[in-house]
Design an enzyme around this catalytic site. Structure first.
Site, PDB file in Angstrom:
ATOM      1  N   ASP A  26       0.860  -1.186   0.000  1.00  0.00           N
ATOM      2  CA  ASP A  26       0.000   0.000   0.000  1.00  0.00           C
ATOM      3  C   ASP A  26       0.892   1.230   0.000  1.00  0.00           C
ATOM      4  OD1 ASP A  26      -2.710   1.324   0.370  1.00  0.00           O
ATOM      5  OD2 ASP A  26      -1.633   2.074   2.133  1.00  0.00           O
ATOM      6  N   GLU A  51      -1.791  -1.261  -5.944  1.00  0.00           N
ATOM      7  CA  GLU A  51      -3.030  -0.647  -6.426  1.00  0.00           C
ATOM      8  C   GLU A  51      -2.730   0.246  -7.617  1.00  0.00           C
ATOM      9  OE1 GLU A  51      -6.778   2.005  -4.660  1.00  0.00           O
ATOM     10  OE2 GLU A  51      -4.946   1.699  -3.488  1.00  0.00           O
ATOM     11  N   CYS A  60     -13.052  -4.556   5.557  1.00  0.00           N
ATOM     12  CA  CYS A  60     -12.448  -5.268   6.696  1.00  0.00           C
ATOM     13  C   CYS A  60     -11.712  -6.507   6.191  1.00  0.00           C
ATOM     14  CB  CYS A  60     -13.523  -5.649   7.710  1.00  0.00           C
ATOM     15  SG  CYS A  60     -12.901  -6.591   9.119  1.00  0.00           S
ATOM     16  N   CYS A  67     -13.398  -9.851   8.179  1.00  0.00           N
ATOM     17  CA  CYS A  67     -14.696 -10.428   7.853  1.00  0.00           C
ATOM     18  C   CYS A  67     -15.192 -10.063   6.458  1.00  0.00           C
ATOM     19  CB  CYS A  67     -15.743  -9.998   8.888  1.00  0.00           C
ATOM     20  SG  CYS A  67     -16.054  -8.219   8.921  1.00  0.00           S
ATOM     21  N   CYS A 120     -14.222  -2.159  12.663  1.00  0.00           N
ATOM     22  CA  CYS A 120     -15.224  -2.745  11.777  1.00  0.00           C
ATOM     23  C   CYS A 120     -16.570  -2.830  12.511  1.00  0.00           C
ATOM     24  CB  CYS A 120     -14.773  -4.126  11.323  1.00  0.00           C
ATOM     25  SG  CYS A 120     -15.992  -4.998  10.313  1.00  0.00           S
ATOM     26  N   CYS A 172     -17.499  -7.092  12.745  1.00  0.00           N
ATOM     27  CA  CYS A 172     -16.841  -7.998  13.689  1.00  0.00           C
ATOM     28  C   CYS A 172     -16.155  -7.267  14.830  1.00  0.00           C
ATOM     29  CB  CYS A 172     -15.826  -8.877  12.965  1.00  0.00           C
ATOM     30  SG  CYS A 172     -14.465  -7.957  12.182  1.00  0.00           S
ATOM     31  N   ASP A 216      -3.517   1.638   6.722  1.00  0.00           N
ATOM     32  CA  ASP A 216      -2.620   1.199   5.664  1.00  0.00           C
ATOM     33  C   ASP A 216      -2.378  -0.304   5.693  1.00  0.00           C
ATOM     34  OD1 ASP A 216      -2.415   3.854   4.936  1.00  0.00           O
ATOM     35  OD2 ASP A 216      -0.653   4.210   6.187  1.00  0.00           O
TER      36      ASP A 216
END
Length: 468
Positions: free
Chosen positions: A249, A333, A395, A398, A414, A417, A424
């Site tokens: 990232d 990305e 997340c 989950c 989150c 969960c 990052d």
């Protein structure tokens, strides 16, 4: 003969009429050599099998006489490029005639023999022809629609460089130190003094040389060779033999964040040397234009910028080499860097300008470029995930996708969960999972015996599968 073009409907002159216009109006002589022979399109030289073209860059220290001749060569290349650009523009604008590389070379012969520009004979003709070849390549990209119209080169603004093909230099390898030797350029009596920081591949003759000078006054020679680069051994997990993968990232709080939580600090070189740069800039503007003291101040600024560039390139080179050596699959990305650094307007433009400066200082584009060609060299796979993939707000525990997060939010919990994520690190983990999903899709579609491609782009996965 007049032919209508399909692009814009304007008339294009071809055939015998075009030859007459080139000869009489533009001063481009007809082809004299081998008039009876049919012209054959030039074919590009293809590298040998299992070889790759690689550039080695060295610092060189020319003598005062050699430096003077090189400066004259840089100026001649810039003048030839601009004159060729003006000739091609005038040919189309006034006569609707298109000129190519061959016609530009014939015009170059006339410029070298003309009374006012006979100083071009002090420079090797092959170097000037390479300047026209660069112009032809720029026009080719422009006609494809990938770049804008070529622009004129300006002294003290454009990069000073000259390209020498094999007929423009002599190479003598040192038998005691293979990979090093003497390089003598055309129109120069003695060889260049080159600091061989690392040897070239032994018993390999350079294909092309490019001599350049940066704004700090340093001379460099870039040597293009064809060599066989051995891929690195595959890196697989101990259990099951799956390839090791890492999610990367790119950010500003940390330059690169890995999915295991490791963060590589942002060097922030422009911020580190910002006070020194501001002091030197103020000193420069206090000097009288055209004075020697102003030139000294400009040289000091150029040396500081050269230091920043050298440190940045070295740090990125070490980082990308380590990542490629330790991992078989690298996932990043797809970033629209040009859109991210658009000029700020309206309210908050000062903050946006600071953000743009930090992004440019991070050199994300250079980092991705290095990852791309190093993966191709050493048998690794770079996976580029779609830029709209919600890596930050999804997340990694989950899979629930939350609302959009402001850049100031560095951690969040989150709602599904309750897991607490570092912004990052969570993005790097999601990128790794999505990248491995794309990797398995492509791997399952490849026939037996085929190796994985060096780059997989999410938007091109269907094409890769269909053409595998």
């Amino acid at each position: 003969m007049v032919k209508a073009t399909e692009e814009d409907g304007r008339n294009r002159v071809t055939g015998a009429e075009a030859k007459r216009v080139k000869r009489e109006a533009l001063g481009v002589p007809d082809r004299v050599k081998h008039q009876q022979r049919v012209a054959v399109p030039m074919q590009r030289r293809t590298p040998e099998a299992d070889t790759r073209q690689r550039v080695y860059r060295y610092r060189c220290y020319p003598t005062p006489t050699q430096a003077e001749q090189l400066v004259k060569t840089f100026g001649a290349c810039r003048w030839t490029y601009n004159e060729g650009l003006a000739l091609r523009d005038r040919a189309w604008r006034e006569h609707r005639v298109s000129l190519g590389f061959a016609e530009s070379c014939r015009a170059l012969t006339g410029w070298r023999n003309a009374e006012g520009t006979r100083w071009l004979q002090d420079v090797s003709s092959t170097v000037l022809q390479q300047a026209l070849r660069h112009l032809d390549a720029a026009f080719g990209q422009f006609l494809k629609g990938t770049t804008k119209h070529p622009r004129r080169k300006k002294k003290n603004r454009s990069r000073d460089s000259a390209t020498y093909v094999r007929t423009g230099f002599r190479w003598a390898e040192d038998p005691e130190r293979p990979g090093t030797g003497l390089i003598s350029l055309a129109k120069q009596s003695g060889p260049l003094h080159i600091r061989w920081s690392r040897p070239l591949p032994a018993r390999t003759r350079p294909v092309k040389l490019t001599v350049s000078r940066d704004r700090a006054g340093r001379f460099f020679v870039s040597v293009l060779v064809e060599e066989r680069i051995e891929p690195l051994p595959p890196v697989v997990l101990r259990d099951g033999g799956a390839p090791t993968a890492v999610g990367l990232d790119l950010g500003l709080a940390a330059l690169v964040t890995l999915d295991d939580g490791e963060k590589v600090d942002h060097p922030r070189l422009l911020k580190k040397y910002g006070a020194k740069l501001a002091q030197l800039q103020r000193s420069l503007h206090r000097k009288q234009k055209g004075s020697k003291n102003r030139e000294k101040a400009r040289q000091e600024i150029a040396r500081l910028y050269a230091l920043i560039g050298d440190v940045r390139r070295d740090a990125l080179d070490q980082l990308t080499t380590r990542l490629v050596r330790e991992n078989q699959v690298l996932v990043v990305e797809d970033l629209a860097i040009a859109s991210l650094v658009r000029s700020p307007k309206g309210k908050g433009r000062r903050r946006k300008a600071g953000l743009n400066r930090a992004i440019l200082d991070a050199s994300w584009g250079a980092l991705l470029k290095q990852l791309l060609y190093k993966c191709a060299w050493y048998g690794r796979t770079l996976i580029i995930v779609d830029r709209f993939f919600p890596s930050t707000r999804r997340c990694s525990a989950c899979g629930v996708t939350g609302p959009k997060l402001d850049l100031a939010v560095r951690s969040w919990s989150c709602g599904g969960c309750g897991a607490v994520h570092d912004r990052d690190v969570n993005a790097a983990r999601n990128l790794r999972e999505e990248g491995m999903r794309l990797y398995e899709v492509v791997a399952s579609a490849l026939p037996l015996g085929r190796t994985m491609p060096s780059m997989i782009r999410a938007s091109e996965v269907p094409d890769v599968v269909l053409t595998a």
